[in-house]
Structures are given as C-alpha cells and as structure tokens.
Design an enzyme around this catalytic site. Sequence first.
Site, PDB file in Angstrom:
ATOM      1  N   TRP A 122      43.013  29.349  41.347  1.00 53.83           N
ATOM      2  CA  TRP A 122      44.439  29.030  41.504  1.00 53.83           C
ATOM      3  C   TRP A 122      45.229  30.288  41.867  1.00 53.83           C
ATOM      4  CZ3 TRP A 122      48.746  30.943  39.029  1.00 53.83           C
ATOM      5  CH2 TRP A 122      49.939  30.264  39.202  1.00 53.83           C
ATOM      6  N   HIS A 123      44.784  31.430  41.353  1.00 53.74           N
ATOM      7  CA  HIS A 123      45.542  32.662  41.547  1.00 53.74           C
ATOM      8  C   HIS A 123      45.468  33.205  42.966  1.00 53.74           C
ATOM      9  CE1 HIS A 123      45.671  32.751  37.131  1.00 53.74           C
ATOM     10  NE2 HIS A 123      46.696  33.551  37.280  1.00 53.74           N
ATOM     11  N   GLY A 124      44.458  32.866  43.711  1.00 53.26           N
ATOM     12  CA  GLY A 124      44.425  33.386  45.067  1.00 53.26           C
ATOM     13  C   GLY A 124      43.130  33.088  45.789  1.00 53.26           C
ATOM     14  N   PHE A 132      51.158  34.091  44.548  1.00 48.14           N
ATOM     15  CA  PHE A 132      50.324  32.986  44.062  1.00 48.14           C
ATOM     16  C   PHE A 132      51.050  31.661  44.156  1.00 48.14           C
ATOM     17  CE2 PHE A 132      48.851  36.605  41.189  1.00 48.14           C
ATOM     18  CZ  PHE A 132      47.927  37.030  42.122  1.00 48.14           C
TER      19      PHE A 132
END
Length: 481
Positions: free
Chosen positions: A325-327, A481
């Site tokens: 999800w963060h990148g 993000f």
Amino acid sequence: MIFNSLDFAVFLPVVFVLYWFVINKNLKLQNLLLVVASYIFYGWWDWRFLGLIFFSTILDFIIGICLKKQQRPTIRKTLLWCSIIVNLGLLGFFKYYNFFLESFHDAFSFFGQNIATQSLNIILPVGISFYTFQTLSYTIDVYKRKLEPTTNFIAFSAFVSFFPQLVAGPIERATHLLGQFYKKRIFNYDLAVNGLRQILWGLFKKVVIADNCAQFANDIFNNSEQFSGATLFLGAVFFTFQIYGDFSGYSDIAIGTSRLFGFDLMDNFRHPYFSRDIAEFWRRWHISLSTWFRDYLYIPLGGSRGSTFMKVRNIFIIFIVSGFWHGANWTFVLWGFINACYFLPLLLAKTNRHNIGEIAGARTLPTIREFSAIMITFVLTVFAWIFFRAKNVHHAISYIQGIFSNFHSYIDIHTYGSYKKLILLIMFFLLLEWQGRNNRFAIEYLGITWKRPVRIAFYYALIFIIFWFSGSRQDFIYFQF
C-alpha cells in the site's frame, strides 16, 4: 497546499472566520463551505485531479443508495464489487501501473526473453491511497448493514474530501466521521485551544525534528558508500525520527485543525517508539491504516482464528499488503515482510497482547526490563525502516552490510559537529514525548496547572524553536503514498 506554508497560514483563518462568524447558523452552508474549501485545498497541487476525487465521491454515494434499495444478495454483492474494482482499479493504475509493467518485463528478461514494454508518465494524485480507502470503508460498511447510507450528497462530499485529513489521513470511517456532518456544531473555546496546542506540537515535529533529520538522512543514504558503519546507523536513526516526526506531525496538525471546526478525528499515533514489542508498535503506529486492514482484510480472512498455518498466513498477508500500500517498490513489500517476521514469534507464543497497558504506568522512569524491551523494539524498527528508505532492495542490503562490515566506534568527524545540535533537539523531543506518553499528544496537558504567564512562555518558547531551528522545508513523506 501544505500545512507548513504561507498559503495555508492565510487559507485556514479565512475559512475559520467564514465558518464560525458568517454562516455559523446554517449547517448546510457550513458543510458546503468545507467542501469548497477542501476542493481548493486539494486543487492547489493540481486542479486536474479534482475530477478524480469527485468521481470517487459520486460513485460510492450512488452505490450506497442502491445497496439500501436492493435486497437481493447477488445484486448487493455485485454493487460492492463494482465499488471495490473501480476504486482499487483507479488506485492501481495511478500508483502501480509502471511497477507491474517493469516487474513483468524483468521476469521475462530473467528467463532470457526480451519483450518490449511502454511505461507511462503517470502523475500520482496526492492522497489517492487515503481517500480511496475512506470511500471503500463506507461502501463496505453499508453493504454489511453496519451503516445507513446517506442521502445528503454535500455531507458525504465533505466526509470524503475534508481538507485537514484529505491527503495523508487519518483514514476515517464513515461510522465515526460522517455522522458529525449531520450535527449542528457550536464553537467550543476549550476544544479549539486544545486543537491549537496539537497543531503547535505537530509543527514542531515536522519542521524541527523531521525536516532537520531529513537533511542528514538524505545525505547519508544518498552517499552511503562514503560513511562509516556508525554513521550509517545514525543515518537510519535520523530517518526513523524523520518519518515519525513527518507523518505523526501531519496527523497532529490534521486532528488539531479539525478541532478548530468542531470535529473529532481518530488518533493516528500513540508514541510508537516507546513500544515494548512489535505488536504494541503496530497498535501505536498509523493506527487508522492498521485498524483498516484489520477490519476489512485480516478479520475477513479469519484473523487469529483457525489453524496455526491460517494465523501465520493472515499475518504475512496483512503486513505484505500494508507494505505494498505504501508504494510501488519491492522495498516496501520487503519492509512489510520483515515486520511480519518480527511479529510472528509473538503470535506463535501468544504474547502479542501482553503490552496493552500504559507504558511505565505512573512511574517517572521505566524499569530496566521495560527500557530493554523498548530499546530492542526500537532497534528492530530502525533496521526495518532502512528498507523503507532505500532506493531499492540492493541498496538496503548494501547499507546494512556497511553498518556491520565497516562499524567503527566513532561517527565521521567532519560531520559530527553538525549532528550535535540535531541530537540535542531529538533528546528534548523525546523528553516531552515521554512525559506525555499516555496522552493523545505530548503537550496535551503539559503546563495546564502552571501559572498562565509560565504556560504562555512555554508555548512561545516552542514557537521560537520552530522558527529558529527549522530545517529546510521538505514535502510530507506520505504525500507520495
């Protein structure tokens, strides 16, 4: 528009005055003002993406109404999956298209097949990961009949686009925030003052701690081959405080700003670096995201029920998905995997719920055992953050190798002098965090019992430190993000 900018310093008072002194008697106009202000706030970066957030808003608003009218399970499930696919599809396109394309190309190249791929020059819309999850939670809750769908489009638009938490959270649930747009709001002086205190503390964390740490962390990570192991470790520590000061600072400003307008947002951080194990760390770090994954992914997968294999599988899924999800980089996936490995022994030993009480209780200092547990957890976290910060997996591994293979007892002498001031600022920061460790933010009650001149002097001292010791301005990390 960012919180620590002159633009926002003008924007916020104007919206505040209009909200409380011009249209304070009309709830619909107040909500409409928040929608307009939020779209101006978001469009300040790139007005072209206003259509994207409007589309996401109207999609889930309509699906919510349809879910209420429709009773047939198959149609209701189709509507739910329509929301999930469209929202995650947009998120996947803007955030992960090139990542999957490059990974696809690399996979074929590994087996000796060279295929032509065409990447796109895609601009990532600010905050898309946050408001996408916010609207998704609404649709899922309506589908599960935990929430009555709204027919008030302005209130729903305000919920989705509420400017304090729009671009970097906290990721709010409709069950908590949406209902607040239905209620008449009366200005509360004490609540507003509390909000201002939290804004002040958030600015201190961002401008003094995070931005100063960023300067040194960036230099050390970008030139890691030039530094000794001790300096590399210090660089990782600086990034550890940078990301905490940056992200929790944003959350503090967002929550404090919301209080100025009579809203209550959920806490997003609870002094995570004083955690006594990794499980406690994840109960205190980015709470709105970790609880989102818990409620909408981990529990539906079976949570901690079932066989040991199922429990372990669910833990790895939740952490790896959280990392992704963060990148769009394998470093984030590996960061999630490492945290799952940290968590696993606690899960298997059934000790992941041992540290749920206050840290050190009412004692001034922790016991030796508590302090040791805090330090071990902190060091583990520092090493995990190296993968989060590194350019790629190879860089992260070589960085860690540099720490252990080139570790001297000294920090590079030509940079030590410039580190001293920052280390002292971090120590001051930790002192205030520790004394307020059981509050929502460090200075929430600090000085409440002091005489008014002393209390005001303390706040002015913090303002002075913010202006005098501020680092060069850096974008908020979580905007990417």
